[in-house]
Design a protein around this motif. Structure first.
Motif, short mmCIF file in Angstrom:
data_model
loop_
_atom_site.label_atom_id
_atom_site.label_comp_id
_atom_site.label_asym_id
_atom_site.label_seq_id
_atom_site.Cartn_x
_atom_site.Cartn_y
_atom_site.Cartn_z
N ARG A 275 0.75 6.95 -3.17
CA ARG A 275 1.53 7.58 -4.33
C ARG A 275 1.73 6.61 -5.65
O ARG A 275 2.50 6.99 -6.66
N THR A 276 1.33 5.38 -5.59
CA THR A 276 1.55 4.48 -6.45
C THR A 276 1.19 4.76 -7.95
O THR A 276 -0.03 5.04 -8.16
N LYS B 158 -1.98 4.51 6.97
CA LYS B 158 -0.80 5.26 7.33
C LYS B 158 0.28 4.32 7.76
O LYS B 158 1.47 4.45 7.22
N ALA C 210 1.19 2.09 4.76
CA ALA C 210 2.09 2.61 4.05
C ALA C 210 3.66 2.80 4.55
O ALA C 210 4.53 2.33 3.85
N GLU C 211 3.74 3.03 5.68
CA GLU C 211 5.10 3.13 6.42
C GLU C 211 5.74 1.94 6.49
O GLU C 211 6.88 1.80 6.62
N TYR D 180 0.88 -1.09 -0.09
CA TYR D 180 -0.05 -0.02 -0.08
C TYR D 180 0.78 1.44 -0.02
O TYR D 180 1.82 1.25 0.87
N ASP D 181 0.74 2.04 -0.87
CA ASP D 181 1.20 3.45 -1.03
C ASP D 181 0.39 4.26 -1.92
O ASP D 181 0.25 4.13 -3.08
N GLN E 80 5.16 -0.86 4.35
CA GLN E 80 4.80 -1.59 2.87
C GLN E 80 4.00 -2.91 3.13
O GLN E 80 4.25 -3.85 2.63
#
Length: 491
Positions: A272-273, A360, A363-364, A269-270, A366
Motif C-alpha cells: 500500500r506504500t 505477506k 509486510a506484517e 515492504y508494504d 515491517q
C-alpha cells in the motif's frame, strides 16, 4: 561529421504533432556532470560535450547544427482525469541520433524554458529534481530495467521560483522516444484518424518493426506495447520501485520507464506504500501499479479502435482480446522474477504461493524489501544460518516456518549452495537509491553546492549487485523503516 549527428524523424511528421520552439538561453551554464559512457555509445565526443560549445548546447544556449528543436503535443489522464492538451511544457526535443548499436534515440532538454504547452509555467527545472532523475534513471539502467537515460546535468546560474528560490538546472535526457500513451490520446480526442495512423506507422517503424509486416499491424502494435509494459511493471515491483505518477502521459510507448518525478523505492515492504505527496488516495501505490498499467493500456486501446477495424464492435473485440493477454504476461514475468530472487530455476507447483507467503510475512513484520532478499542470498549460501534474515522481522519467529519450507524447496533444485547464492545475488541488488540517501544528496547540492554525495552515490549505484563492502552504509535502511517519507513533483 557534425558534433551531434542528428537524424530527426519525428520532426518530419505533420506540423500538428508538435510546436517548433528553441530553448531559452540561461544566464551562466556550467556542467555538473556528463555521462561519458552514454555519450560514447551515442557516437558523441565527450570532450566536445564537456567543452564550451557542448555545454552551451546541453544548456539550451546554442542550437547545434542539424537539430530540429520542438515541443511535442500530447494529452493524458492525470490521476484519472482527462486533459485534452498537455504537451512538453518544460522540455524541448533537440533531435534524434542513431547510436553505435543502430538504435534511434531522442536527445531532449528538460528545464529548457517555456513552450506553447507550458500552461503559465516557467518551463524551468530546479536542481533537486534534475539530480534525482539523473541518479535514479542511471540506477534503473544499472539494475537492468528499461529506462530513459541521463546524458548530462547543467546548472543554469539562475534561480527558479517554487515554494522558495531554488537553483536551476537542465537535464539532457536520452530516450528511445518520448512518444506516450497520451500522444495517441491527443489525436483520438480530436477525431484525427489520419494523425493517429501517421503516429502509429511512425511507432511501428521505430519501435516495433517486426509488427509492421504483420497481417494486422495495428493489433500487433498494441500487443507489443502491452507485452513491454507488463514486463516493465513486473521489473519495477521486483526491485521495489514506485513510479509515483503513472498518468497516461507518463507511459512510454517504447516500454521504458519515463518521468522520474515523485518516484521512490520501498524500504519496509508494504504493497500500500505511497510516497507521492499529490497521490492522496493511493491511486499509484506500489501494489496498484500492475492494475494502473492495464488501465492505461486500455486507454491506448481505445485510441486505436479506428485503426483496428472499420466496424466498432469488431474493433472492440480485437482490443479486448489483446488486453486479455496482459495479466498472464505480467504474472509470468513477476512470479518468474520472484522465483529467481528466491533461487528457484525450475517451475514447480506452489512456488508462487511460497513467494506470496514471504511477502505477506514481510509486510506484517515491517521487513525491509531489499535487505530481506539480499539476506536470503547469504542464507542460501549458509544453510545453517538464517540470522541475517530473521533479524529483519519485527517478530523473527514469523520467518522460521517459511524459511524451513524455502530450504526444503531449494533442495529440490539440486544445485550447489554457492551457485544458488551467486545466482540470487545477480537478481537481488545490494544497493538501491535509498530515499534518505537521495534526499541527503539533494540537500548537499542545493544547500551547500556540494556535489560529492551525488558523485559517490552515483558510483555506488552503478554496480548495484556487487557487495562493495566499503560502501555498506549505502545499503542500510533508514531509521523507522522510511515511514512518513514523501516525495514532491518537480514542477
Amino acid at each position: 561529421m557534425t558534433a551531434i549527428p542528428f537524424d530527426n524523424s519525428y520532426a518530419r511528421l505533420p506540423e500538428r504533432f508538435f510546436a517548433l520552439r528553441t530553448p531559452t538561453p540561461v544566464a551562466a551554464p556550467s556542467l555538473i556532470r556528463l555521462n561519458h559512457d552514454l555519450a560514447r555509445s551515442l557516437g558523441l565526443d565527450p570532450d566536445w560535450l564537456a567543452g564550451a560549445e557542448g555545454v552551451a548546447a546541453l544548456a539550451g544556449n546554442r542550437v547545434p547544427d542539424g537539430a530540429a528543436p520542438l515541443a511535442a503535443a500530447y494529452a493524458g489522464h492525470q490521476f484519472g482525469q482527462f486533459v485534452p492538451q498537455l504537451g512538453d511544457g518544460r522540455a524541448i526535443l533537440l533531435g534524434e541520433v542513431v547510436d553505435r548499436a543502430g538504435r534511434r534515440c531522442d536527445i531532449q532538454l528538460k528545464g529548457s524554458g517555456p513552450t506553447p504547452f507550458s500552461r503559465r509555467g516557467d518551463g524551468r527545472a530546479a536542481l533537486g529534481p534534475v539530480l534525482r532523475e539523473y541518479l535514479v534513471s542511471e540506477a534503473m539502467a544499472a539494475l537492468g530495467i528499461p529506462t530513459t537515460r541521463a546524458l548530462a546535468a547543467v546548472a543554469t546560474g539562475e534561480p527558479v521560483v517554487r515554494e522558495t528560490l531554488l537553483p536551476g538546472a537542465v537535464l539532457a535526457r536520452v530516450a528511445a522516444s518520448h512518444i506516450r500513451v497520451g500522444t495517441f490520446q491527443y489525436f483520438a480526442v480530436r477525431g484525427d484518424v489520419e494523425g493517429l495512423r501517421a503516429l502509429a506507422d511512425h511507432v511501428l517503424a521505430r519501435h516495433y518493426p517486426e509488427a509492421a509486416d504483420a497481417s494486422r499491424p495495428y493489433r500487433a502494435l498494441l500487443e507489443g506495447v502491452v507485452a513491454r509494459q507488463a514486463d516493465l511493471v513486473a521489473r519495477w515491483l521486483l526491485v521495489g520501485f514506485v513510479h509515483g505518477v503513472m498518468n497516461t502521459d507518463n507511459m512510454s510507448i517504447a516500454g521504458e520507464t519515463i518521468d522520474y518525478g515523485p518516484c521512490a523505492f520501498l524500504d519496509a515492504y508494504d504493497p500500500r506504500t505511497v510516497y507521492s505527496s499529490i497521490d492522496q488516495h493511493g491511486r499509484y501505490a506500489y501494489g496498484e501499479q500492475p492494475r494502473i498499467a492495464l488501465w492505461n493500456l486500455t486507454r491506448l486501446a481505445e485510441t486505436l479502435l479506428p485503426l483496428l477495424a472499420a466496424d466498432e464492435t469488431e474493433a472492440v473485440a480485437e482490443a479486448e482480446a489483446v488486453l486479455s493477454g496482459y495479466a498472464p504476461r505480467f504474472e509470468a514475468a513477476y512470479h518468474g522474477g520472484l522465483a529467481r530472487k528466491l533461487g528457484l530455476t525450475e517451475v514447480r507447483e506452489g512456488d508462487a504461493a511460497l513467494a506470496s507467503d514471504l511477502l505477506k510475512r514481510m509486510a506484517e513484520n515491517q521487513a525491509d524489501f531489499t535487505l530481506t532478499f539480499r539476506a536470503l542470498c547469504d542464507a542460501a549460501e549458509r544453510p545453517d544460518d538464517d540470522t541475517s534474515v530473521r533479524d529483519l522481522f519485527v517478530d523473527p519467529t514469523a520467518y522460521d516456518g517459511w524459511g524451513s519450507r524455502w530450504r526444503d524447496r531449494l533442495v529440490l533444485e539440486g544445485r550447489d549452495a554457492a551457485a544458488t547464492a551467486a545466482a540470487m545475488r545477480r537478481v537481488n541488488p545490494a544497493f538501491i537509491p535509498r530515499n534518505h540517501r537521495v534526499e541527503a544528496m539533494i540537500e548537499a547540492a542545493v544547500e551547500r553546492n556540494d556535489f560529492a554525495p551525488f558523485e559517490e552515490l552515483l558510483a555506488v549505484l552503478s554496480c548495484p549487485y556487487d557487495a562493495q563492502p566499503s560502501y555498506a552504509r549505502y545499503a542500510e535502511a533508514p531509521e523507522g523503516g522510511g515511514v512518513g517519507y514523501r516525495t514532491f513533483c518537480g514542477t
